[in-house]
Structure formats: structure tokens, C-alpha cells
Design a protein around this motif. Structure first.
Motif, PDB file in Angstrom:
ATOM      1  N   TRP A 133     -16.332 -11.355  -3.034  1.00  0.00           N
ATOM      2  CA  TRP A 133     -15.321 -12.359  -3.351  1.00  0.00           C
ATOM      3  C   TRP A 133     -14.216 -11.647  -4.103  1.00  0.00           C
ATOM      4  CZ3 TRP A 133     -15.853 -15.089  -8.567  1.00  0.00           C
ATOM      5  CH2 TRP A 133     -14.665 -15.761  -8.888  1.00  0.00           C
ATOM      6  N   TYR A 134     -13.004 -11.765  -3.602  1.00  0.00           N
ATOM      7  CA  TYR A 134     -11.878 -11.136  -4.273  1.00  0.00           C
ATOM      8  C   TYR A 134     -10.830 -12.201  -4.570  1.00  0.00           C
ATOM      9  CZ  TYR A 134      -9.651 -11.429   0.291  1.00  0.00           C
ATOM     10  OH  TYR A 134      -9.130 -11.898   1.455  1.00  0.00           O
ATOM     11  N   VAL A 135      -9.991 -11.949  -5.542  1.00  0.00           N
ATOM     12  CA  VAL A 135      -8.940 -12.920  -5.872  1.00  0.00           C
ATOM     13  C   VAL A 135      -7.576 -12.447  -5.405  1.00  0.00           C
ATOM     14  CG1 VAL A 135     -10.148 -13.939  -7.811  1.00  0.00           C
ATOM     15  CG2 VAL A 135      -8.706 -11.943  -8.172  1.00  0.00           C
ATOM     16  N   GLY A 136      -7.487 -11.211  -4.984  1.00  0.00           N
ATOM     17  CA  GLY A 136      -6.225 -10.694  -4.481  1.00  0.00           C
ATOM     18  C   GLY A 136      -6.482  -9.408  -3.737  1.00  0.00           C
ATOM     19  N   ILE A 137      -5.615  -9.135  -2.765  1.00  0.00           N
ATOM     20  CA  ILE A 137      -5.767  -7.915  -1.984  1.00  0.00           C
ATOM     21  C   ILE A 137      -5.714  -6.716  -2.925  1.00  0.00           C
ATOM     22  CG2 ILE A 137      -4.755  -6.502  -0.152  1.00  0.00           C
ATOM     23  CD1 ILE A 137      -5.660  -9.098   0.979  1.00  0.00           C
ATOM     24  N   GLY A 138      -6.694  -5.846  -2.774  1.00  0.00           N
ATOM     25  CA  GLY A 138      -6.689  -4.631  -3.576  1.00  0.00           C
ATOM     26  C   GLY A 138      -7.275  -4.793  -4.962  1.00  0.00           C
ATOM     27  N   GLU A 139      -7.649  -6.032  -5.324  1.00  0.00           N
ATOM     28  CA  GLU A 139      -8.207  -6.227  -6.660  1.00  0.00           C
ATOM     29  C   GLU A 139      -9.723  -6.065  -6.620  1.00  0.00           C
ATOM     30  OE1 GLU A 139      -6.897  -9.480  -8.908  1.00  0.00           O
ATOM     31  OE2 GLU A 139      -4.883  -9.477  -8.078  1.00  0.00           O
ATOM     32  N   PRO A 140     -10.317  -5.717  -7.750  1.00  0.00           N
ATOM     33  CA  PRO A 140     -11.759  -5.482  -7.760  1.00  0.00           C
ATOM     34  C   PRO A 140     -12.524  -6.733  -7.338  1.00  0.00           C
ATOM     35  CG  PRO A 140     -10.751  -4.740  -9.793  1.00  0.00           C
ATOM     36  CD  PRO A 140      -9.703  -5.494  -9.053  1.00  0.00           C
ATOM     37  N   ARG A 146       6.153  -4.330  -1.400  1.00  0.00           N
ATOM     38  CA  ARG A 146       6.560  -3.010  -1.898  1.00  0.00           C
ATOM     39  C   ARG A 146       5.754  -2.604  -3.127  1.00  0.00           C
ATOM     40  NH1 ARG A 146      12.162  -4.322  -0.474  1.00  0.00           N
ATOM     41  NH2 ARG A 146      12.242  -5.440  -2.435  1.00  0.00           N
ATOM     42  N   ARG A 147       5.508  -3.590  -3.985  1.00  0.00           N
ATOM     43  CA  ARG A 147       4.756  -3.279  -5.199  1.00  0.00           C
ATOM     44  C   ARG A 147       3.351  -2.796  -4.834  1.00  0.00           C
ATOM     45  NH1 ARG A 147       6.260  -7.533  -7.967  1.00  0.00           N
ATOM     46  NH2 ARG A 147       4.469  -8.863  -7.579  1.00  0.00           N
ATOM     47  N   THR A 148       2.708  -3.482  -3.922  1.00  0.00           N
ATOM     48  CA  THR A 148       1.359  -3.071  -3.501  1.00  0.00           C
ATOM     49  C   THR A 148       1.391  -1.699  -2.851  1.00  0.00           C
ATOM     50  OG1 THR A 148       0.798  -5.393  -3.135  1.00  0.00           O
ATOM     51  CG2 THR A 148      -0.637  -3.753  -2.123  1.00  0.00           C
ATOM     52  N   LEU A 149       2.378  -1.485  -1.987  1.00  0.00           N
ATOM     53  CA  LEU A 149       2.472  -0.184  -1.311  1.00  0.00           C
ATOM     54  C   LEU A 149       2.690   0.933  -2.315  1.00  0.00           C
ATOM     55  CD1 LEU A 149       4.687  -1.092   1.788  1.00  0.00           C
ATOM     56  CD2 LEU A 149       2.260  -0.508   1.798  1.00  0.00           C
ATOM     57  N   ALA A 150       3.547   0.661  -3.288  1.00  0.00           N
ATOM     58  CA  ALA A 150       3.841   1.695  -4.284  1.00  0.00           C
ATOM     59  C   ALA A 150       2.582   2.065  -5.066  1.00  0.00           C
ATOM     60  CB  ALA A 150       4.925   1.202  -5.236  1.00  0.00           C
ATOM     61  N   ILE A 151       1.791   1.061  -5.402  1.00  0.00           N
ATOM     62  CA  ILE A 151       0.543   1.331  -6.137  1.00  0.00           C
ATOM     63  C   ILE A 151      -0.408   2.138  -5.269  1.00  0.00           C
ATOM     64  CG2 ILE A 151      -1.518   0.251  -7.106  1.00  0.00           C
ATOM     65  CD1 ILE A 151       0.334  -2.087  -7.963  1.00  0.00           C
ATOM     66  N   ARG A 152      -0.566   1.681  -4.036  1.00  0.00           N
ATOM     67  CA  ARG A 152      -1.541   2.352  -3.169  1.00  0.00           C
ATOM     68  C   ARG A 152      -1.110   3.767  -2.793  1.00  0.00           C
ATOM     69  NH1 ARG A 152      -2.981  -2.662   0.875  1.00  0.00           N
ATOM     70  NH2 ARG A 152      -4.196  -3.831  -0.623  1.00  0.00           N
ATOM     71  N   LEU A 153       0.180   3.961  -2.671  1.00  0.00           N
ATOM     72  CA  LEU A 153       0.650   5.275  -2.247  1.00  0.00           C
ATOM     73  C   LEU A 153       1.100   6.135  -3.426  1.00  0.00           C
ATOM     74  CD1 LEU A 153       2.646   4.034   0.849  1.00  0.00           C
ATOM     75  CD2 LEU A 153       0.501   5.297   0.881  1.00  0.00           C
ATOM     76  N   GLY A 154       0.981   5.577  -4.609  1.00  0.00           N
ATOM     77  CA  GLY A 154       1.325   6.348  -5.797  1.00  0.00           C
ATOM     78  C   GLY A 154       2.801   6.660  -5.905  1.00  0.00           C
TER      79      GLY A 154
END
Lengths: 405, 167
Positions: free
Chosen positions: A387-394, B152-160
Motif C-alpha cells: 500500500w503506497y500513498v504516492g508514487i515513489g513513496e515508501p 518534473r519534481r519527481t523526475l528530478a528526484i529520481r534522476l538526481g
């Protein structure tokens, strides 16, 4: 380098690569059958349908015994020690696919929201044909509407289109619901008593036939049209319709055949084993009778021997009421890691938690394989349902699953 | 008898030749597969052709076909079916999209929520302003801005990398 600049550069590169691809000749408009050939076409379609139905009947009954419908082996654990080969079902109708899968000892499950009547065509299946799976496994299929037997313009209809092709149904464009719905309601009132003509609201693509009563299951913002089903062109003309607010597709044939809700949904089979029923009881328990766990939990069944695309029952409990959350298959996440969880997010695993903290997915389709990003739950270290609350979140809560294929 | 319907705008052939590469590119970015992209584009143009007399009269037929492709490209099941169909034709795409780093970047774009990925693909690949992206995605310009910012914010985090939009 910032992300904006990098996106611009990548877009430039891609445009440069695309500039080198040859542009083939444009497709040509399919020719429309002359009106004089319509009757012969109808007759031909009828004969083909009858022949196909006969062949399917013979093919599925050559063992001279009843086809078993006992699928109680689809319960949580390893379904069966015996394996079977998934037959080719893509391109067949649901009726044919159901017969083929039953013969192989498998269970058909149509994706929620897809057409489920017998004439709907299977366009994809998971697991795919040729794969070895445990007997009793569920084969999830996606379906599309079949081409109608014949779809032409009613000679008396007025609308801004001509030359509708036999598969004109998907080309309904940008029509908003209000316009199409108003037309449907107005025209229904004009159908002569005793007429076999039916008029209903259609939605672009695969939902087109399902919305016969105007009850919209899915809410796209556009793509609505009017579907008129009449036994013959003569009946069509008798309705003397004028459609100026919405595109119209006429289907000449037996209206009942295109109903979409005539009881044929019984071909859709879902696991109804004890484990699923136990989850269902919790999911649908009255608030007074329901006891929420003290901690958030995620329950899934079946959970072992799973394959990509398999349909599972998933119940989340103790979740924050009213919140929109999602579930996905994720690689086991190390809480000390600095990288994002590796999950395969799909739209089928999102929903809103009810007031009791429950979120129930009776037909959650497991996405466990995405070669494009090297994601494969069948390979070590495997996956867990999270279960996640947002994409990429733990992940907040996880449930163990064992994916084998 | 109704007046015969006469398309007043450009021909389908011109529309096809002008838009095809851009549509294949959009389908590629959102589906991740060159084979599926070619099939998605072909299907979309066939849809336009069948209904061209009406599509040609839309305010912006280009926006219509971009919406069709953007919506169809994000369906994984449709992508798999189209790849299979492409393979049955024994046809292999002869073009390679871009550098390896770009492939990774577009892969990360596809991992974004669907609407964010669509907004980024349309804004960057087709170089469209937010207003036109909003028209295609049938939402407000403010919503597009939100999708772009979050994407963009997510991409920036993931791609550093840094998240700063060029002025």
C-alpha cells in the motif's frame, strides 16, 4: 543540468531520430458496400456466425460429457500440482474463449468494465497462450466489442457525417454526454409502440454497447454517441430520426444480440473460494458488526504461485478513511535505502478508503512483469504487495506474495 | 434531402504527412515501444480517416489525434496487443529513438502518473504551450501546470537533477 533542460534535449534528440523514419503512404478510406449488397452481406454474416457457433459447439463437446464448471481450486495456495497449457484465446469471442479455457481446466475472468457478452472479442490474455500454468488458474482477458453485423447510415438521419464504415463505433470523437443523452431520451419517446428498434447511449470504444439503459459505468468526458439498433433498414427508417447533437451508429440486427446485459455475463467467473469469501465478508460487513484491526493490514488471496495478470482479491483494513490510496507489486524495500521503491504502478490498484478504513479490490489485476524497465516479480528478490500513498513513496503496509511466472 | 457534406479544411493526406512523425514520437514516449508506437499511430490515423469529414471540421484536428494517441498509448494491455500485431507482420522498426540516457529519461517519464506523463510528453516533445496541452488533455491550464511541476519534481528526484524550469 536541470530536468527542464534535459527534457528539452531529449525531445530534440527524439525529433531528430524521428525525422529519419520514412513516412509511408497514408491509409486509404475503406470502400463502403453498395446498398444493393447489404442484404447479401447480412445473409453472409449470419451464415458465418451460424457456422462458427456450430464448430465451437462441436469442438467443445467432443468428449461427449458435460464440461466441468467446478473451479473451486482457485483458492489461495498452490492451485494444483498439475499443469496445463493456456490455449490461444486472443481473437476468439468470449463464448469461444470460455469453452477453450474450460477444456484446458482454466478459469476465464473478464477485466472489470470490459464487455462481457458472448460476442465480445478477446484482444489480450494473461497468462498468454502456450504458457504452462497450474490447472484451475485464472486467465484474465481484455475484450473489445465485435464489429457489428452491419452498421450503416439510416437514410433519413441527419447528422454531420457521411460514409460511416462498418466499424464506425470507435470514431465518436469529442461529443459530450449531455448532447448524446438528450438525443437518446428524445428519440426513445418517438419509437412506435411494438417496434423492435432500441436507442441507447453509447460510449467510445469498448463500452459502446454496454450503456443500453443510459446508466454510465465509466465517466469519460467525451466520446459519447447514440446507438440505434434495429432489425432492418426498414425499421430504422420508420423511426424518422434526426440527430443533430450527436454522432449516430446504426446497427441492423437482433437488438437482443447486442444488449450486453442479457444474462451472458455468467461467462465471467471469479474465484469464489473460502479465502475470498472470508475477505468479502469483512469488506461488506455492516459498520456495527465490523471490527477494524488495530494496525493497518493488507490481505490478498491467492498469494502463492501467482502469474502476471492474475486476478486477485485484496482487502486493506485499518487505513485512513476517505483517503485515496493505491496498491502495487513492489520489490522488497529496504527501509534504510536511499532509492525509491521499485513498484509497478497500475490504474487498477487505486481506490478510496471507506469510513471504516477498508479498501476492497475484488478483482485486482496483478501487474508483476514489465520488461521495459527490467521489473519481474518472478525473479529474485521477488515482490510484495504494497500500500503506497504516492508514487515513489515508501510502502506503508505490505503483504507477502509469491510470483512464479 | 440534406446538403452534401463538404470538408472545408485540408486533405487527409496532408494531415497525415504533416503529423505522422510527431504522433509516432508521442506514442513512443508514452508506450516505450517503437513497434507499438507505429501501430498506435496507424490506428489513430485510420480512425481519423474513417471520420475525416467530421474530424477535419474540429477546431484543431491535430489536438484531436494527439488526444487519441495520448490516451491509447498509456494502456499497457493495448501496447502488448499492438506489439504482437506488429510482430505478426514480421516488421521491425528501423529507427532507434535516441541516446541511452534519453531512453532512461523517457522510461522515468512513463513511470509518472498517466496525466503527468502525457503533459510532459506533449509539452516537451511537441513543444506545446500549457494552453494547448490543456486543450488536448481536456483540463485547465492550471491543472497542466500542476502536472508539469509535479512530474518534473519527481523526475528530478529520481534522476538526481535540479528542478528548474527554463525562463
Amino acid at each position: 543540468v536541470n530536468i527542464d533542460q534535459r527534457l528539452h534535449e531529449a525531445a530534440d534528440d527524439l525529433r531528430a531520430a524521428l525525422a529519419d523514419i520514412p513516412v509511408s503512404d497514408p491509409p486509404q478510406r475503406p470502400t463502403h458496400p453498395p446498398r444493393g449488397r447489404i442484404a447479401l452481406t447480412v445473409l453472409g454474416v449470419g451464415l458465418v456466425c451460424a457456422l462458427t457457433a456450430g464448430l465451437v459447439f462441436l469442438a467443445t463437446n467432443d468428449d461427449n460429457g458435460p464440461v466441468t464448471t467446478d473451479h473451486t481450486t482457485t483458492d489461495g495456495g498452490p492451485v494444483s500440482s498439475e499443469t496445463t497449457t493456456v490455449p490461444v484465446v486472443v481473437g476468439t469471442t468470449i463464448g469461444q474463449a470460455n469453452a477453450l479455457l474450460e477444456r484446458a481446466g482454466l478459469v476465464l475472468s473478464v477485466h472489470e468494465g470490459d464487455a462481457t457478452f458472448l460476442d465480445a472479442v478477446v484482444i489480450a490474455a494473461e497468462p498468454g497462450d502456450g504458457e504452462q500454468v497450474a490447472t484451475g488458474s485464472v486467465v484474465g482477458v481484455r475484450t473489445a466489442l465485435p464489429d457489428p453485423p452491419l452498421s450503416v447510415e439510416c437514410p433519413s438521419a441527419r447528422h454531420p457525417r457521411d460514409g460511416a464504415s462498418p466499424d464506425a463505433l470507435p470514431q465518436v470523437g469529442q461529443v459530450a454526454r449531455a448532447g448524446a443523452e438528450a438525443t437518446v431520451l428524445a428519440q426513445r419517446s418517438q419509437i412506435p409502440p411494438g417496434s423492435d428498434t432500441e436507442i441507447y447511449l453509447g460510449i467510445w470504444d469498448r463500452w459502446a454497447y454496454l450503456e443500453r439503459d443510459g446508466a454510465v459505468v465509466t465517466e469519460p468526458t467525451s466520446g459519447f454517441q447514440v446507438i440505434v439498433v434495429t432489425p432492418s433498414e426498414a425499421d430504422c427508417a420508420a423511426t424518422a430520426p434526426t440527430f443533430e447533437l450527436a454522432p449516430v451508429t446504426y446497427v441492423f440486427g437482433d437488438p437482443a444480440r447486442w444488449a450486453g446485459s442479457d444474462g451472458t455475463t455468467s461467462t465471467t467467473t471469479s474465484p469464489a473460494d473460502a479465502a475470498t469469501r472470508a475477505l468479502l465478508e469483512k469488506a461488506e460487513a455492516d459498520p456495527e458488526d465490523y471490527r477494524a484491526p488495530s494496525q493497518p493490514t493488507l490481505s490478498v488471496t491467492p498469494s502463492d504461485g501467482l502469474v502476471d495478470g492474475q486476478v486477485l482479491a485484496v482487502l486493506g483494513e485499518g487505513l485512513p478513511p476517505g483517503e485515496q490510496i493505491g496498491i502495487a507489486a513492489c520489490a522488497p524495500w529496504d527501509r534504510t535505502a536511499t532509492t525509491d521503491p521499485q513498484c509497478l504502478y497500475t490504474s487498477s490498484g487505486t481506490g478510496t478508503v471507506d469510513a471504516q478504513g477498508r479498501l476492497w479490490f475484488p478483482d485486482y489485476k496483478l501487474a508483476a512483469l514489465e520488461p521495459a524497465i527490467g521489473f519481474n516479480c518472478a525473479q529474485p528478490p521477488g515482490c510484495e504487495l504494497a500500500w503506497y500513498v504516492g508514487i515513489g513513496e515508501p510502502p506503508r503496509v505490505t503483504a507477502a506474495i509469491n510470483v512464479t511466472g | 434531402m440534406d446538403e452534401p457534406y463538404e470538408p472545408a479544411l485540408g486533405t487527409f493526406d496532408g494531415f497525415y504527412r504533416r503529423e505522422r512523425r510527431a504522433i509516432v514520437g508521442l506514442a513512443f514516449v508514452l508506450s516505450g515501444s517503437a513497434a507499438a508506437a507505429e501501430e498506435l499511430a496507424q490506428d489513430a490515423f485510420l480512425a481519423a480517416l474513417r471520420d475525416w469529414d467530421r474530424v477535419a471540421h474540429f477546431d484543431d484536428p491535430s489536438a484531436w489525434i494527439r488526444r487519441v494517441v495520448a490516451n491509447r498509448s498509456v494502456s499497457r494491455i493495448r501496447r502488448l496487443a499492438l506489439e504482437a500485431r506488429h510482430a505478426r507482420r514480421n516488421s521491425v522498426p528501423t529507427w532507434s529513438p535516441s541516446r541511452e540516457g534519453d531512453v532512461d529519461l523517457w522510461g522515468e517519464v512513463r513511470r509518472l502518473p498517466k496525466r503527468q506523463a502525457q503533459a510532459i510528453a506533449l509539452h516537451y516533445l511537441h513543444d506545446l504551450p500549457r494552453r494547448e496541452v490543456a486543450t488536448i488533455l481536456q483540463c485547465s491550464e492550471e491543472t497542466v501546470k500542476t502536472h508539469l511541476d509535479r512530474g518534473r519534481r519527481t523526475l528530478a528526484i529520481r534522476l538526481g537533477e535540479r528542478d528548474e524550469e527554463a525562463p
